[in-house]
Design an enzyme around this catalytic site. Structure first.
Site, PDB file in Angstrom:
ATOM      1  N   ARG A 251       0.861  -1.188   0.000  1.00 14.62           N
ATOM      2  CA  ARG A 251       0.000   0.000   0.000  1.00 14.62           C
ATOM      3  C   ARG A 251       0.895   1.235   0.000  1.00 14.62           C
ATOM      4  NH1 ARG A 251      -2.519   0.706   5.462  1.00 14.62           N
ATOM      5  NH2 ARG A 251      -0.945   2.335   5.555  1.00 14.62           N
ATOM      6  N   HIS A 255      -3.436   4.499   4.811  1.00 15.15           N
ATOM      7  CA  HIS A 255      -4.650   3.686   4.634  1.00 15.15           C
ATOM      8  C   HIS A 255      -5.744   4.480   3.925  1.00 15.15           C
ATOM      9  CE1 HIS A 255      -7.919   0.903   5.423  1.00 15.15           C
ATOM     10  NE2 HIS A 255      -8.604   1.914   5.905  1.00 15.15           N
ATOM     11  N   TYR A 264       3.263   4.481  12.256  1.00 18.78           N
ATOM     12  CA  TYR A 264       3.464   3.036  12.417  1.00 18.78           C
ATOM     13  C   TYR A 264       4.338   2.371  11.356  1.00 18.78           C
ATOM     14  CZ  TYR A 264      -0.448   3.036   9.084  1.00 18.78           C
ATOM     15  OH  TYR A 264      -1.243   3.276   8.008  1.00 18.78           O
TER      16      TYR A 264
HETATM   17  C1  LIG Z   1     -15.583  -6.001  10.149  1.00 17.64           C
HETATM   18  C2  LIG Z   1     -14.746  -4.744  10.067  1.00 17.64           C
HETATM   19  N1  LIG Z   1     -13.783  -4.509  10.979  1.00 17.64           N
HETATM   20  C3  LIG Z   1     -13.029  -3.403  10.887  1.00 17.64           C
HETATM   21  C4  LIG Z   1     -13.245  -2.490   9.883  1.00 17.64           C
HETATM   22  C5  LIG Z   1     -12.383  -1.235   9.778  1.00 17.64           C
HETATM   23  N2  LIG Z   1     -11.428  -1.395   8.674  1.00 17.64           N
HETATM   24  C6  LIG Z   1     -11.654  -0.819   7.467  1.00 17.64           C
HETATM   25  S1  LIG Z   1     -10.443  -1.164   6.374  1.00 17.64           S
HETATM   26  C7  LIG Z   1      -9.591  -2.092   7.493  1.00 17.64           C
HETATM   27  C8  LIG Z   1      -8.290  -2.744   7.128  1.00 17.64           C
HETATM   28  C9  LIG Z   1      -8.440  -3.896   6.215  1.00 17.64           C
HETATM   29  O1  LIG Z   1      -7.170  -4.345   5.840  1.00 17.64           O
HETATM   30  P1  LIG Z   1      -6.954  -5.281   4.569  1.00 17.64           P
HETATM   31  O2  LIG Z   1      -8.054  -6.285   4.483  1.00 17.64           O
HETATM   32  O3  LIG Z   1      -5.576  -5.791   4.606  1.00 17.64           O
HETATM   33  O4  LIG Z   1      -7.169  -4.294   3.338  1.00 17.64           O
HETATM   34  P2  LIG Z   1      -6.311  -2.996   2.968  1.00 17.64           P
HETATM   35  O5  LIG Z   1      -7.070  -1.813   3.524  1.00 17.64           O
HETATM   36  O6  LIG Z   1      -4.970  -3.150   3.561  1.00 17.64           O
HETATM   37  O7  LIG Z   1      -6.272  -2.953   1.494  1.00 17.64           O
HETATM   38  C10 LIG Z   1     -10.256  -2.115   8.712  1.00 17.64           C
HETATM   39  C11 LIG Z   1      -9.765  -2.812   9.905  1.00 17.64           C
HETATM   40  C12 LIG Z   1     -14.273  -2.766   8.959  1.00 17.64           C
HETATM   41  N3  LIG Z   1     -14.537  -1.952   7.929  1.00 17.64           N
HETATM   42  N4  LIG Z   1     -15.002  -3.903   9.066  1.00 17.64           N
END
Ligand SMILES: Cc1ncc(C[n+]2csc(CCOP(=O)(O)OP(=O)(O)O)c2C)c(N)n1
Ligand SMILES: [Mg+2]
Length: 335
Positions: A251, A255, A264
């Site tokens: 990434r 975020h 971090y």
């Molecule tokens: C069930 C749930 N828990 C937490 C969140 C908050 N959240 C949004 S994006 C994210 C990170 C997801 O990481 P990843 O699957 O690795 O995708 P990336 O954003 O790194 O592409 C989180 C924890 C959410 N949207 N849904």
């Protein structure tokens, strides 16, 4: 000799020069739209941005195998490269970012990154991580029951594989040999949580537990992703069942526009990955293969800049949705 070597890579995959330039344009358009979105955010015009930057090769390489409007796609919020490959435009993305009535994804109702198109069989996502997977296997089951050779592409980040929904969908897909491809874009972080605190062992290995193949690929190499996805699509179309693809990528941005990643992760790490930028790598390949020269590269950049400029102006001037319509599609309306 070196040129012939590199040329053979795409030729062996059945891709010609037009295909390569199309893939390159899709990747570059996704990147340039994304960069424009951050500018609009910093200008106070866009409330929220979530980026595809760094993941364009994983997305375009996989999506180039889709038959738009026939296969089904369950993208996640970073998948601008996928929806652009399917035919969505810069204008579509910016109308969505600025929440205008004409936004084809949701009429300005959803957060950016919640892609949706009836014509292109892009199924709208809910914001909770992982909820797309059980729906995706349902669509794959429908293809199978109808005896059609459609394929479902379901995407998410590495952290989505920690969700029960992912495991249930993987299990169901394996039992019923469904025509579904799980494309996990492992970009090393889930907001601030690094991969080693998210997953023990390798994600690809989990496919074996559900009785189907898992394949790991360099997610920053568009031709490598295209190759493994092509094999997965062919398997699915032959009725041989699902495949899990883990695309190793990174990434490149924070975020989202609400995150400060300096808290971090080290800048050096980000800089190291920037050297592996998938667009840079594909550009080098195209130059080596004689498909792109400096003049052609500039011409494509200029075309894309004009497209993004036009889309920005159009979206900024487009009207917001009528407040009276806020409840439409939420509650049944009287005839
Ligand atoms: C069930 C749930 N828990 C937490 C969140 C908050 N959240 C949004 S994006 C994210 C990170 C997801 O990481 P990843 O699957 O690795 O995708 P990336 O954003 O790194 O592409 C989180 C924890 C959410 N949207 N849904
Ligand atoms: Mg991630």
């Amino acid at each position: 000799m070196a040129i012939r070597e590199t040329q053979r890579r795409h030729e062996a995959l059945g891709l010609d020069e037009d295909d390569l330039l199309r893939m390159y344009r899709h990747m570059l358009l996704a990147r340039r739209v994304d960069e424009r979105m951050w500018i609009l955010n910093r200008q106070g015009k866009a409330a929220f941005v979530i980026s595809c930057q760094g993941q364009e090769a994983a997305q375009v390489g996989a999506a180039y195998n889709l038959r738009p409007g026939y296969d089904y796609v369950y993208p996640y919020y970073r998948d601008a490269g996928i929806v652009i490959t399917l035919g969505m435009t810069a204008r579509d993305q910016l109308l969505s970012l600025l929440a205008r009535a004409e936004d084809p994804n949701s009429g300005g109702r959803q957060m950016p990154g919640h892609f949706s198109s009836r014509e292109l069989n892009i199924v709208t996502a809910s914001a909770p991580i992982g909820v797309q997977y059980p729906q995706a296997v349902g669509s794959a089951m429908a293809f199978k029951m109808r005896g059609e050779d459609g394929v479902v592409l379901a995407c998410g980040g590495e952290a989505s594989t920690s969700e029960g929904d992912w495991h249930e969908a993987m299990n169901f897909a394996g039992i019923h040999d469904l025509p579904v491809i799980f494309l996990i874009q492992n970009n090393v972080y889930a907001i601030s949580v690094p991969e080693n605190l998210q997953v023990a062992g390798r994600i690809v290995d989990r496919a074996a537990g559900y009785g189907f193949p898992g394949v790991e690929v360099d997610g920053n190499d568009v031709l490598a992703v295209y190759k493994v996805a092509k094999e997965a699509f062919e398997r699915a179309r032959r009725g041989e069942g699902p495949t899990l693809i883990e695309a190793k990528t990174y990434r490149m941005t924070a975020h989202s526009s609400d995150d400060d990643d300096r808290r971090y992760r080290e800048r050096e790490e980000v800089e190291e990955w920037r050297k592996k930028d998938p667009i840079l790598r594909f550009k080098q390949y195209l130059h080596g293969a004689g498909v792109l020269d400096d003049a052609k590269e500039r011409e494509i950049e200029e075309e894309i800049r004009a497209e993004v400029d036009e889309a920005t102006e159009y979206a900024e001037n487009a009207p917001y949705a009528d407040p009276e319509s806020a409840m439409r599609y939420v509650y049944a309306e009287e005839e």
